[in-house]
Design a protein around this motif. Structure first.
Motif, mmCIF file in Angstrom:
data_model
loop_
_atom_site.group_PDB
_atom_site.id
_atom_site.type_symbol
_atom_site.label_atom_id
_atom_site.label_comp_id
_atom_site.label_asym_id
_atom_site.label_seq_id
_atom_site.Cartn_x
_atom_site.Cartn_y
_atom_site.Cartn_z
ATOM 1 N N ASN A 66 1.061 -1.459 -0.444
ATOM 2 C CA ASN A 66 -0.127 0.331 -0.383
ATOM 3 C C ASN A 66 0.824 1.388 -0.083
ATOM 4 O O ASN A 66 0.903 1.608 -0.812
ATOM 5 N N ALA A 67 2.083 1.201 0.611
ATOM 6 C CA ALA A 67 2.505 2.678 0.758
ATOM 7 C C ALA A 67 3.816 2.621 -0.281
ATOM 8 O O ALA A 67 3.802 4.053 -1.219
ATOM 9 N N ALA A 68 3.748 0.903 -1.275
ATOM 10 C CA ALA A 68 5.085 1.962 -2.572
ATOM 11 C C ALA A 68 3.544 2.182 -3.568
ATOM 12 O O ALA A 68 4.385 2.859 -4.264
ATOM 13 N N ALA A 101 8.277 -3.815 -4.092
ATOM 14 C CA ALA A 101 8.173 -2.991 -3.651
ATOM 15 C C ALA A 101 8.536 -2.446 -3.052
ATOM 16 O O ALA A 101 9.042 -1.096 -3.099
ATOM 17 N N VAL A 102 9.045 -3.405 -1.971
ATOM 18 C CA VAL A 102 10.846 -2.239 -1.348
ATOM 19 C C VAL A 102 12.313 -2.580 -1.771
ATOM 20 O O VAL A 102 12.939 -1.718 -2.381
ATOM 21 N N SER A 103 12.880 -3.441 -2.979
ATOM 22 C CA SER A 103 13.415 -3.463 -2.943
ATOM 23 C C SER A 103 13.778 -2.567 -4.675
ATOM 24 O O SER A 103 14.485 -2.427 -4.959
ATOM 25 N N LEU A 108 7.752 -3.130 -10.230
ATOM 26 C CA LEU A 108 5.692 -3.031 -9.372
ATOM 27 C C LEU A 108 5.623 -2.218 -10.404
ATOM 28 O O LEU A 108 4.143 -1.739 -11.283
ATOM 29 N N TYR A 109 6.180 -0.888 -10.775
ATOM 30 C CA TYR A 109 5.351 0.256 -11.882
ATOM 31 C C TYR A 109 5.335 -0.385 -13.171
ATOM 32 O O TYR A 109 4.119 -0.387 -13.581
#
Length: 119
Positions: A66-68, A101-103, A108-109
Motif C-alpha cells: 500500500n505504501a509503495a 515494492a521494497v527492493s 512494481l510500476y
C-alpha cells in the motif's frame, strides 16, 4: 512395605521434558514440576503464535504494498492494485509483491502498467 525401584519410563519422560527446557533459567530448569508446567506453556504459546505470525506478516506485506503504490503513484490504493491483478488473472502473492515494492519499485510500476484497466 518394600521399596519399589521405579522403571526407566518415568526417567525417560522427565529427561525428555528436561531436554525441551534446556534454555530455561532458574527453577524452570531444575525442578521437574516446574519444567513440565513451563514446557507445556511454551508449547501452547508456540502453537498460538504460529498462526499469529502468519497474520502479522500478511499485515506487514499489505502495508508495504500500500505504501509503495501510494508513493510511486502506481495506483490510488492497495485494494485497486489487488483488484486489477485478479481481473487480469495475474497471480502474484502478497509476499512477492511486497519484496518487489521494497527492493525494486520500477518493477512494481511495470507490473501496474501491464494490469491497468481503462474504464
Amino acid at each position: 512395605m518394600t521399596r519399589v525401584p521405579r522403571g526407566y519410563m518415568a526417567r525417560r519422560r522427565r529427561t525428555k521434558m528436561r531436554s525441551f527446557a534446556s534454555n530455561f533459567r532458574g527453577a524452570h530448569l531444575r525442578l521437574n514440576r516446574m519444567i513440565t508446567q513451563q514446557v507445556r506453556r511454551a508449547f501452547v504459546s508456540s502453537h498460538r503464535d504460529r498462526g499469529r505470525q502468519k497474520r502479522d506478516f500478511r499485515r506487514l506485506w499489505i502495508t508495504r504494498i500500500n505504501a509503495a503504490t501510494r508513493i510511486y503513484k502506481v495506483f490510488n490504493s492497495y485494494s485497486k492494485l489487488i483488484h486489477n491483478l485478479y481481473k487480469k488473472e495475474l497471480i502474484l502473492n502478497r509476499k512477492m509483491l511486497a519484496q518487489v515494492a521494497v527492493s525494486n519499485p520500477n518493477n512494481l510500476y511495470t507490473i501496474s502498467n501491464k494490469i491497468k484497466i481503462i474504464n
